[in-house]
Write an enzyme that holds these catalytic residues in place. Structure first.
Site, PDB file in Angstrom:
ATOM      1  N   ARG A  50      13.606 -13.714  38.079  1.00  0.00           N
ATOM      2  CA  ARG A  50      14.779 -12.937  38.499  1.00  0.00           C
ATOM      3  C   ARG A  50      14.772 -12.727  40.016  1.00  0.00           C
ATOM      4  NH1 ARG A  50      19.528 -11.116  38.997  1.00  0.00           N
ATOM      5  NH2 ARG A  50      20.108  -9.025  38.273  1.00  0.00           N
TER       6      ARG A  50
ATOM      7  N   GLU B 257      -0.818   4.672  10.371  1.00  0.00           N
ATOM      8  CA  GLU B 257      -2.239   5.006  10.382  1.00  0.00           C
ATOM      9  C   GLU B 257      -2.561   6.174  11.320  1.00  0.00           C
ATOM     10  OE1 GLU B 257      -1.263   2.327   9.301  1.00  0.00           O
ATOM     11  OE2 GLU B 257      -2.667   1.638   7.791  1.00  0.00           O
TER      12      GLU B 257
ATOM     13  N   GLN C  19       7.191  -3.806  45.402  1.00  0.00           N
ATOM     14  CA  GLN C  19       5.940  -3.069  45.217  1.00  0.00           C
ATOM     15  C   GLN C  19       5.969  -2.143  44.006  1.00  0.00           C
ATOM     16  OE1 GLN C  19       4.582  -1.105  48.748  1.00  0.00           O
ATOM     17  NE2 GLN C  19       2.735  -0.311  47.796  1.00  0.00           N
TER      18      GLN C  19
ATOM     19  N   PHE D 156       0.880  -1.172   0.000  1.00  0.00           N
ATOM     20  CA  PHE D 156       0.000   0.000   0.000  1.00  0.00           C
ATOM     21  C   PHE D 156       0.915   1.218   0.000  1.00  0.00           C
ATOM     22  CE2 PHE D 156      -2.677   3.233   2.072  1.00  0.00           C
ATOM     23  CZ  PHE D 156      -3.872   3.093   1.374  1.00  0.00           C
TER      24      PHE D 156
END
Length: 398
Positions: free
Chosen positions: A270, A365, A281, A123
């Protein structure tokens, strides 16, 4: 209201996973090592029916619809980002533009080979310097001759253009008429002289499925290969990009999910300070934000397909979905980078590649800022996003 995928869509998604395990994963690395376009894989994807969901049976499609396109595009991009481009070139922007705007004879001549994977599509709209106004800044011209047109100029960032057999290409038949002077053409790069494609080196992206700069010098196009009327090209291009947002949004969601999956897996493996980093956290906060963003983007990406399946104009939802999918993919990609640390730069892990494709698709796009403008002007009453009806031949809507 049922937010679960219909059973047939779940089965379709599972079939893409199985296809990846049996046909893509074993073969694609060899194509990459050789820098060779994987025609055989694309052909097998087409034969499996993954490109034909939005096409009628008389052209070899399944009429499964646009939600099915979204599901396939997401899963294929999650598993094989390189092949996600096929959902534009083989399933949407190239073949659907021909089907949507062409005559029955044009559709019959080109669409079956594209959606079956026998023919490789492209395209060609963007040009160097075109930026977010590729049509308005267009310099490529199409000059009438006795039996057709001669095209001169260049295009930029044209995916698969070094391998393409068939494409949709835009050029100005009236250079003085700005947007109203653009016309659309079906081109056959290998059938005529005057066409040349140079691959663009891009770090982290596929060496087998590439974007290129395209150069045209008196490249001939027969008159019967014009799509629509002269001067109708801008409308055709904008319509095509809307279908492109369906696949690009879903592909971004697939990439985001892949990045999130990699981050979650690595966080549980890990160990730092005697425990898996998944227990920290601040990392949990990043993972939580990414999960919510990806889920929300997935819902909006599928809403585009659902809206198209209803035969309704989807500009508003497509713009919002593309914007949200971009944000979600960036967040998931950045989260994966933080979780992997220095290993995010290693080819041993998928993070580097996933982020390269995320960066590429955030532009396709329509960039984030383009979507912001469309969304804001729509909400503020400046321009109705759905002011132009969407041509949707599968649903007999115009």
């Amino acid at each position: 209201m049922d937010f679960d995928l219909p059973e047939e869509m779940q089965s379709l998604r599972e079939s893409v996973r199985r296809f990846h395990e049996t046909e893509i994963a074993p073969a694609l690395p060899d194509y990459e090592a050789r820098g060779e376009f994987p025609r055989e894989i694309v052909r097998k994807l087409g034969e499996a029916g993954y490109f034909g969901a939005a096409f009628p049976e008389w052209l070899g499609g399944s009429e499964a619809g646009f939600l099915a396109v979204s599901v396939i595009a997401e899963e294929l991009s999650r598993l094989a980002p390189e092949l996600g481009y096929c959902m534009n070139m083989q399933a949407m922007t190239c073949p659907y533009t021909i089907y949507n705007w062409g005559s029955d004879s044009q559709a019959e001549a080109h669409v079956p080979d594209l959606i079956s994977g026998r023919s490789i599509g492209m395209f060609a709209l963007s040009e160097a310097g075109g930026g977010s106004d590729p049509a308005g800044a267009m310099r490529t011209t199409a000059r009438r001759t006795g039996d057709g047109y001669l095209l001169n100029g260049s295009k930029m960032w044209i995916t698969f253009s070094d391998a393409a057999d068939t494409g949709v290409l835009f050029a100005k038949t009236d250079p003085e008429a700005e947007h109203r002077g653009i016309s659309a053409f079906i081109v056959r790069p290998k059938d005529y002289p005057g066409y040349h494609a140079d691959p663009i080196p891009m770090s982290g992206l596929s060496q087998a499925l590439r974007s290129c700069a395209v150069f045209l010098e008196d490249f001939p196009v027969p008159e019967e290969n014009r799509l629509g009327a002269e001067g109708e090209g801008f409308r055709i291009a904008m319509n095509a990009l809307e279908y492109g947002r369906l696949t690009v949004s879903a592909r971004l969601v697939g990439l985001a999910q892949a990045a999130l999956d990699a981050a979650v897996s690595y966080a549980n493996e890990r160990v730092v300070g005697g425990q898996a980093i998944a227990h920290y956290q601040m990392l949990q906060e990043r993972i939580a934000d990414s999960v919510v963003a990806v889920d929300a983007a997935r819902m909006m990406a599928r809403q585009i397909g659902w809206t198209m399946d209803q035969g309704r104009t989807s500009t508003r939802v497509a713009s919002r979905a593309k914007y949200l999918a971009t944000k979600a993919a960036r967040l998931a990609g950045d989260t994966a980078r933080e979780v992997f640390g220095g290993y995010a730069l290693s080819d041993e892990y998928p993070v580097k590649k996933l982020n390269a494709y995320i960066d590429m698709l955030t532009v396709g796009e329509g960039t984030e800022n383009v979507q912001r403008v469309l969304i804001a002007q729509d909400v503020l009453g400046i321009k109705d996003a759905n002011r132009h009806s969407l041509r949707n031949r599968l649903r007999n809507q115009t």
